[in-house]
Enzyme design. Structure first.
Site, PDB file in Angstrom:
ATOM      1  N   ALA A 190       0.817  -1.214   0.000  1.00  0.00           N
ATOM      2  CA  ALA A 190       0.000   0.000   0.000  1.00  0.00           C
ATOM      3  C   ALA A 190       0.852   1.267   0.000  1.00  0.00           C
ATOM      4  O   ALA A 190       1.861   1.346   0.702  1.00  0.00           O
ATOM      5  CB  ALA A 190      -0.913  -0.008   1.220  1.00  0.00           C
TER       6      ALA A 190
ATOM      7  N   HIS B 282      -4.729   4.650   7.213  1.00  0.00           N
ATOM      8  CA  HIS B 282      -3.308   5.011   7.217  1.00  0.00           C
ATOM      9  C   HIS B 282      -2.942   5.742   5.929  1.00  0.00           C
ATOM     10  O   HIS B 282      -2.328   6.814   5.956  1.00  0.00           O
ATOM     11  CB  HIS B 282      -2.469   3.730   7.376  1.00  0.00           C
ATOM     12  CG  HIS B 282      -0.999   3.942   7.268  1.00  0.00           C
ATOM     13  ND1 HIS B 282      -0.175   4.065   8.363  1.00  0.00           N
ATOM     14  CD2 HIS B 282      -0.177   4.081   6.189  1.00  0.00           C
ATOM     15  CE1 HIS B 282       1.077   4.261   7.968  1.00  0.00           C
ATOM     16  NE2 HIS B 282       1.104   4.271   6.641  1.00  0.00           N
TER      17      HIS B 282
ATOM     18  N   HIS C 182      -1.845   9.954   4.823  1.00  0.00           N
ATOM     19  CA  HIS C 182      -0.790  10.522   3.969  1.00  0.00           C
ATOM     20  C   HIS C 182      -1.387  11.539   2.998  1.00  0.00           C
ATOM     21  O   HIS C 182      -0.861  12.642   2.816  1.00  0.00           O
ATOM     22  CB  HIS C 182      -0.120   9.417   3.149  1.00  0.00           C
ATOM     23  CG  HIS C 182       0.777   8.499   3.927  1.00  0.00           C
ATOM     24  ND1 HIS C 182       1.732   8.951   4.796  1.00  0.00           N
ATOM     25  CD2 HIS C 182       0.882   7.139   3.933  1.00  0.00           C
ATOM     26  CE1 HIS C 182       2.382   7.892   5.307  1.00  0.00           C
ATOM     27  NE2 HIS C 182       1.881   6.799   4.811  1.00  0.00           N
TER      28      HIS C 182
END
Ligand code: X8Z
Ligand code: ZN
Length: 612
Positions: free
Chosen positions: A354, A383, A387
């Site tokens: 990922a 998660h 970002h």
């Protein structure tokens, strides 16, 4: 994470121009002096402005090439990626070396910080030699490709992808099947060994020319404090968490002994690394049911809830996005959904690990992930979106600051949000019918500890290994032995079968062939609990910290955004203080979060012999 600027995946290679003098290279003082006499602070400002323009265009080109390589791994895309990387690197190196002419003049804090960022932007410096540089860029592309294409082909017939194996390791409780998968995946790493060895030698040569003892020393210099102090900080924080880890380890080993027999899981040795529900034994949440406390099971499982409500991959992403928008963040653009990769293509090799991308520092945000419909992957989606929201928040900063406060911050944001995926939140969004009462909290804490506390020593040991490799303390003859020594020292796990120096087990972990520094995840696991605690206070939470969700809190969102918008324009200590009020990294928020579990574990362990 993939960021457009100085991103770890576009592993920058240093090619120092022979005309330039690197920052700490005193070989030619005369030349340095003559350059210094000519430059002024106004020159520095102009230099930074023109550099920024040049790099913006190059990074855009490099991001596109990298995106294509990671989405279609072929010989051709590998060459294209290596070439654009080489070109970008040459430019960054030329500029970083040119910047050394401002080394000895007094500059305002901001200009100095930008110049330092330029110098430290590189992950793998290369020596000043065109052939060696080309060689290094080929090695980087090859290592990445070997991982991305990796499969375990049993008897040359049925081939399993890492995703297939991950799913099996999460659910299988068959000792031999787990062992087969564990050793099978590690076959992919054997051919990496000579490549890795060459890469280390080349990049160290580059780091030395850049004035660092080795590449590891350069990596440790990126944290707004002296490199040695940073290494000590890590030890300090780890020593805060270690007693909790030791208690968890002791309990888990005992339960695994019950399950598989103490002949297979000896009660005075490290835990065999294939029994923890994860290919790298890095997080253990998948074997929660083996260690669940009696009468404290919360009675739900996010994987099952997602299935029950027919969530597909896109709905999982939309669900995670909604958490951020509930806090006041703008929704992701339509192009995010059009251009991202959410599912594993059947007909080609892709880098499934990922990642989150910011292609243009405007609005072209994407993730690339072979999503599986599990609770674990639902957390990974949070998660990744962390970002993306960070990337968008700092997009108006100058290029040099289009990064997180330190790399641990980038890794911590989405995880912080995922800590708010509590039963209360799941009920609010309609996934769960009834919030379990407080008597079930112990089960929730155990599940969380299996994911988060178990990870912490792994997050530390990966770069301890790389730092020792870069420094020469570990030589190629000892690569694998040193890896397992550190696995044992920090995590208390051991290889389930004999390993030799024909194996290269570090290479079976994405970030090693991918050259992504790993200490960032250790930092993130500490920071996310600090952020969570502070955001909960800001949101006016009155419950125990592990029951708190900041869903819908505009106040928490605003404060978080203030920190995100800063990018790396200020030290990470200053950024940390924006959310937490304090400039220090501190594991006491974790200890507070897990205090009831620690008490339970210590009771369970009282007649056990802990340690390994
Ligand atoms: O690599 C990642 C993210 C992408 S930055 C999925 N993580 C580490 C890993 O998988 O090893 C997140 C936690 C640790
Ligand atoms: Zn990440």
């Amino acid at each position: 994470m993939k960021t457009k600027i100085f991103k770890p995946s576009i592993t920058a290679l240093v090619v120092a121009s022979t005309l330039m003098i690197s920052a700490c290279n005193n070989k030619d003082d005369k030349k340095t002096t003559s350059v210094i006499q000519q430059v002024t602070t106004a020159d520095a400002t102009l230099f930074l402005e023109s550099t920024e323009k040049e790099l913006v265009a190059l990074y855009l080109e490099a991001s596109r090439a990298e995106w294509i390589y990671a989405n279609f791994i072929t010989e051709d895309t590998s060459q294209l990626s290596a070439e654009v990387n080489r070109k970008m690197t040459e430019t960054v190196v030329r500029l970083a070396n040119e910047a050394t002419k401002f080394n000895k003049i007094t500059l305002d804090t901001d200009s100095r910080r930008k110049l330092d960022k330029l110098k430290l932007a590189l992950t793998l410096p290369a020596p000043q030699d065109a052939d060696k540089t080309a060689q290094l860029s080929q090695l980087v592309a090859k290592l990445g490709g070997l991982y991305g294409k990796g499969k375990y082909c049993k008897d040359g017939t049925e081939c399993l992808s890492l995703g297939d194996m991950t799913a099996k390791m999460a659910t299988s409780r068959d000792y031999d099947e787990l062992l087969d998968l564990w050793q099978g995946w590690r076959q992919i790493a054997k051919p990496m060994r000579p490549l890795y060895e060459q890469q280390v030698a080349l990049t160290n040569e580059g780091a030395k020319e850049f004035g660092y003892a080795d590449t590891g020393a350069m990596w440790r210099s990126k944290y707004d404090m002296p490199a040695d102090d940073f290494a000590k900080e890590l030890d300090r924080v780890w020593s805060q968490v270690k007693p909790l880890y030791d208690s968890l380890h002791c309990h888990v080993r005992a339960k695994l002994g019950d399950k598989y027999g103490t002949d297979k899981v000896p009660q005075n040795k490290p835990i065999p690394a294939h029994l923890l529900g994860n290919m790298w034994a890095q997080s253990w949440g998948n074997i929660y049911e083996l260690v669940a406390p009696d009468n404290a099971d919360p009675g739900y499982d996010v994987t099952k809830l997602l299935a029950k409500h027919n969530y597909d991959e896109v709905q999982m992403v939309r669900g995670a996005e909604k958490f951020f928008t509930s806090m006041g963040f703008k929704p992701l653009p339509d192009t995010f959904y059009e251009r991202s990769l959410f599912t594993k293509p059947k007909d080609r090799d892709v880098q499934c690990h990922a990642s989150a991308w910011d292609i243009d520092a405007k609005d072209d945000l994407r993730i690339k992930m072979c999503i599986q419909r599990t609770g674990e992957e639902f957390s990974v989606i949070h998660h990744e979106l962390g970002h993306n929201f960070y990337q968008r928040a700092y997009k108006d900063q100058p290029l040099y600051y289009q990064e997180s406060a330190n790399d641990g911050f980038h890794e911590a944001i989405g995880d912080t949000i995922a800590l708010s995926v509590t039963p209360g939140y799941l009920k609010e969004i309609g996934l769960l019918d009834k919030v379990p009462d407080e008597s079930k909290d112990l089960g929730l804490l155990m599940k969380m500890a299996m994911d988060k506390i178990a990870f912490i020593p792994f997050g530390l040991m990966v770069d301890q290994w790389r730092w020792q490799v870069f420094s020469g303390e570990v030589t190629p003859e000892n690569y694998n032995k040193a890896w397992w020594d550190l696995r044992q020292k920090y995590q208390g796990v051991m290889a389930p079968i004999e390993r030799t120096e024909n194996d290269f087990d570090p290479g079976a972990k994405y970030h090693v062939p991918g050259n992504t520094p790993y200490t960032r995840y250790f930092l993130a696991h500490i920071l996310q609990f600090q952020f969570h605690k502070s955001l909960c206070e800001i949101a006016g939470n009155k419950e125990a910290i592990h029951r708190c969700s900041v869903y819908n809190s505009k106040e928490a969102g605003e404060r978080l955004n203030t920190m995100l918008e800063m990018g790396s324009s200020k030290t990470w200590q200053e950024a940390l203080a924006v959310v937490t009020g304090k400039p220090e990294m501190d594991a006491s928020a974790i200890l507070e979060y897990f205090a009831p579990l620690k008490k339970y574990l210590d009771e369970q362990n009282k007649d056990r012999q802990c340690g390994w």
